[in-house]
Design a protein around this motif. Structure first.
Motif, PDB file in Angstrom:
ATOM      1  N   GLN A  52      50.348  54.640 -47.352  1.00  0.00           N
ATOM      2  CA  GLN A  52      48.921  54.071 -46.950  1.00  0.00           C
ATOM      3  C   GLN A  52      48.667  55.057 -45.587  1.00  0.00           C
ATOM      4  N   GLU A  65      33.978  52.983 -47.374  1.00  0.00           N
ATOM      5  CA  GLU A  65      34.942  53.900 -47.477  1.00  0.00           C
ATOM      6  C   GLU A  65      36.182  53.184 -47.302  1.00  0.00           C
ATOM      7  N   PHE A  66      36.397  52.515 -46.264  1.00  0.00           N
ATOM      8  CA  PHE A  66      37.669  51.882 -45.863  1.00  0.00           C
ATOM      9  C   PHE A  66      38.335  51.051 -47.005  1.00  0.00           C
ATOM     10  N   ALA A  67      37.237  50.260 -47.657  1.00  0.00           N
ATOM     11  CA  ALA A  67      37.425  49.373 -48.789  1.00  0.00           C
ATOM     12  C   ALA A  67      37.897  50.173 -50.032  1.00  0.00           C
ATOM     13  N   SER A  98      47.227  44.460 -48.905  1.00  0.00           N
ATOM     14  CA  SER A  98      46.062  44.818 -49.644  1.00  0.00           C
ATOM     15  C   SER A  98      45.496  44.126 -50.905  1.00  0.00           C
ATOM     16  N   PRO A 112      38.659  47.485 -37.525  1.00  0.00           N
ATOM     17  CA  PRO A 112      38.177  47.337 -38.878  1.00  0.00           C
ATOM     18  C   PRO A 112      39.099  47.712 -40.113  1.00  0.00           C
ATOM     19  N   LEU A 113      39.988  48.595 -39.844  1.00  0.00           N
ATOM     20  CA  LEU A 113      41.080  49.208 -40.820  1.00  0.00           C
ATOM     21  C   LEU A 113      42.251  48.038 -40.887  1.00  0.00           C
ATOM     22  N   MET A 139      39.350  52.953 -49.774  1.00  0.00           N
ATOM     23  CA  MET A 139      40.793  53.308 -49.477  1.00  0.00           C
ATOM     24  C   MET A 139      41.927  52.255 -49.743  1.00  0.00           C
ATOM     25  N   LEU A 140      41.647  51.364 -49.154  1.00  0.00           N
ATOM     26  CA  LEU A 140      42.629  50.314 -48.974  1.00  0.00           C
ATOM     27  C   LEU A 140      42.802  49.156 -49.930  1.00  0.00           C
ATOM     28  N   ARG A 141      41.731  48.998 -50.704  1.00  0.00           N
ATOM     29  CA  ARG A 141      41.508  47.446 -51.464  1.00  0.00           C
ATOM     30  C   ARG A 141      41.583  48.108 -52.843  1.00  0.00           C
ATOM     31  N   THR A 176      40.954  45.507 -43.080  1.00  0.00           N
ATOM     32  CA  THR A 176      40.826  45.876 -44.560  1.00  0.00           C
ATOM     33  C   THR A 176      42.087  46.074 -45.256  1.00  0.00           C
ATOM     34  N   GLY A 177      43.078  45.795 -44.292  1.00  0.00           N
ATOM     35  CA  GLY A 177      44.545  45.789 -45.151  1.00  0.00           C
ATOM     36  C   GLY A 177      45.506  46.799 -44.702  1.00  0.00           C
ATOM     37  N   ALA A 178      44.969  47.476 -43.776  1.00  0.00           N
ATOM     38  CA  ALA A 178      45.821  48.485 -43.359  1.00  0.00           C
ATOM     39  C   ALA A 178      47.097  48.045 -42.488  1.00  0.00           C
ATOM     40  N   TRP A 188      41.768  60.458 -44.423  1.00  0.00           N
ATOM     41  CA  TRP A 188      40.431  60.036 -43.866  1.00  0.00           C
ATOM     42  C   TRP A 188      40.117  60.483 -42.405  1.00  0.00           C
ATOM     43  N   MET A 228      51.621  50.436 -53.201  1.00  0.00           N
ATOM     44  CA  MET A 228      51.478  51.447 -52.075  1.00  0.00           C
ATOM     45  C   MET A 228      52.423  50.989 -50.582  1.00  0.00           C
ATOM     46  N   VAL A 234      47.115  58.162 -46.646  1.00  0.00           N
ATOM     47  CA  VAL A 234      45.447  57.766 -47.118  1.00  0.00           C
ATOM     48  C   VAL A 234      44.763  57.699 -45.909  1.00  0.00           C
ATOM     49  N   LEU A 235      45.169  56.958 -44.579  1.00  0.00           N
ATOM     50  CA  LEU A 235      44.658  56.884 -43.670  1.00  0.00           C
ATOM     51  C   LEU A 235      44.345  58.348 -42.809  1.00  0.00           C
TER      52      LEU A 235
END
Lengths: 251, 242
Positions: B6, A102-104, A80, B93-94, A106-108, B97-99, B13, B1, B9-10
């Protein structure tokens, strides 16, 4: 507002292959926290592979990558803190930009939605469109916006601005420096447009055929390759350190 | 986290999007089924309204399988498509984004469990309606006979839930296979599972007997779902993002 903590990156003995092709060969290098570091090399030098491994997009085959002492692979605390943006990928192409934002969010942890929307306006990227509907320049701008507004402790821009026109690139450089000063963090810039970005780079890492051939403070690297009182540019350094094309077919 | 945080959270969504798709599908399918049933009544189509009368002499409608079956089938199909599309569209993409893969695999599995539960809740509502009118209605998606109660349909409901869960996990697994490896790996796995293996099992009597015994075991869909979930986890574990 979330504060950023510039991250220090250490890479030790990193080797990575795709089949019989060695993309990275025993790479050992450190990136100082809070710096803007250039990642430079010719096509196929291993820049993109190195960036992908740092961002945990691929598992490490041999060697180690440490962000402030912790490996990023499968550690959400570390992933993250890292943001890698490229000209392709990293967004949901067939959904509106809102989904990627929304992804950003959630995760950043450092994601700044207001700043992202301000940048969309500045780069004239329509929020209601899908990334796949954007022109090459706007698509590159969207990636740049994601990298800037993520405000990650380590942000890597991998050739993200190649599709932008000269004006948009200048806006991006200005925005990058202004936001980096306001929110200090570690930035890695990978680019072929060396003449445009070399003044932004405090440090530089030069790769050739998967190996680090020079690393350190940009001015020092340039000074080492300067001749007859003329200061070498990074392009000059790259030319002198890169393997000639005729020798690149053999590993 | 942490990974679990995590994953939560995922999951939230994914669940929001998945349930929205199921709700819209249910709405559209119900309107379509109701319209079809109305036309069937009006035109007295024998396949749908084939029973002449009930005790009061009114037309007894045999369209329970139409008016309930169409939305149920539509929701089940939508859940299957969502399970594939979720993995196929959002995984890369997830991850970019850091997942983490572990968090995402957990979220996928929780998501398909929720979809199976949602579809089963709809099925339970249908069962409750059919049980309430058992004897007065002709035809039942659960095979209820006149006088049957809700409890008589519960075994079919449980079987349906486990079967749906196994199907949804299988959908996620297939999508993950295609994401992780070149397309021919996924095609090969599907060909072996759906074509080669059944032919081999059918050709070897002891294997066929064993397969029949497994198929007859009421918990085999549940066990299958667990095995498929483990396979999904393993495929996700080292998923690269090109």
């Amino acid at each position: 507002m979330t504060t950023t903590t510039p991250a220090g990156l250490e890479i030790r003995g990193l080797t990575h292959s795709f089949g019989s092709t060695t993309a990275l060969d025993d790479v050992t290098v450190a990136v100082r926290p809070g710096t803007v570091t250039g990642l430079v090399g010719r096509n196929g030098a291993g820049k993109t592979t190195l960036a992908a491994l740092v961002a945990a997009l691929r598992p490490v085959q041999a060697g180690a990558i440490l962000l402030d002492g912790a490996p990023p692979w499968e550690d959400p605390e570390v992933t993250s803190r890292i943001c890698l943006v490229r000209d392709k990928g990293g967004v949901v192409e067939d959904e509106r930009i809102r989904v990627t934002f929304e992804f950003a969010a959630m995760l950043r942890p450092g994601w700044d939605a207001d700043y992202a929307h301000a940048l969309l306006d500045r780069f004239e990227v329509p929020f209601r469109k899908k990334p796949q509907q954007l022109s090459t320049g706007k698509r590159s701008a969207l990636s740049a916006i994601l990298g800037l507004a993520s405000r990650s402790d380590l942000t890597i821009f991998d050739e993200v601005y190649l599709g932008m026109d000269a004006v948009a690139r200048r806006m991006f450089y200005d925005e990058l420096i202004a936001d980096w000063i306001a929110h200090p963090r570690t930035i890695i810039l990978s680019s072929h447009l060396l003449d445009e970005v070399e003044d932004l780079m405090e440090d530089v890492v030069i790769l050739d055929r998967g190996r680090v051939v020079a690393a350190g403070e940009t001015d020092a690297v340039r000074a080492r390759h300067s001749r007859d009182g003329a200061v070498a540019s990074l392009t000059d350094v790259l030319v002198s350190l890169s393997t000639p094309s005729t020798d690149r077919s053999t590993p | 986290m942490t990974t679990v945080t995590q994953a939560r959270v995922l999951f939230r969504w994914l669940a929001r999007g998945g349930l929205r798709v199921l709700a819209i599908t249910l709405l559209i399918a119900t309107v379509v089924a109701a319209a079809l049933a109305a036309v069937a009544l009006w035109q007295d189509w024998p396949e749908v309204a084939h029973a002449p009368t009930d005790a009061d002499g009114t037309v007894v409608i045999g369209f329970t399988t139409t008016i309930f079956g169409i939305p149920l089938a539509a929701v089940a199909i939508a859940a299957f498509v969502v399970s594939i599309a979720t993995v196929g569209s959002f995984t890369r993409p997830l991850l970019a984004t850091g997942a983490t893969r572990s968090a995402l695999a957990l979220a996928h599995l929780a998501h398909v469990l929720l979809l199976a539960l949602a579809a089963s809740a709809l099925a339970a509502a249908v069962l409750a309606l059919e049980a309430a009118f058992a004897g007065g209605w002709i035809g039942s998606t659960f095979g209820l006979a006149p006088g049957d109660t809700f409890a008589d349909g519960v075994p079919a409901l449980v079987q349906g839930f486990l079967g749906a869960l196994a199907g949804l996990v299988a959908g996620s697994l297939v999508a993950a296979l295609f994401l992780r490896w070149p397309w021919w790996v996924g095609v090969g796995a599907l060909a072996v599972t759906l074509w080669v293996l059944p032919v081999v099992v059918a050709s070897v009597p002891p294997l066929e007997a064993a397969a029949s015994a497994v198929a007859a075991w009421p918990w085999s869909p549940g066990a299958g779902a667990v095995l498929l979930a483990a396979a999904h986890w393993l495929v996700m574990r080292r998923m690269p993002v090109p």
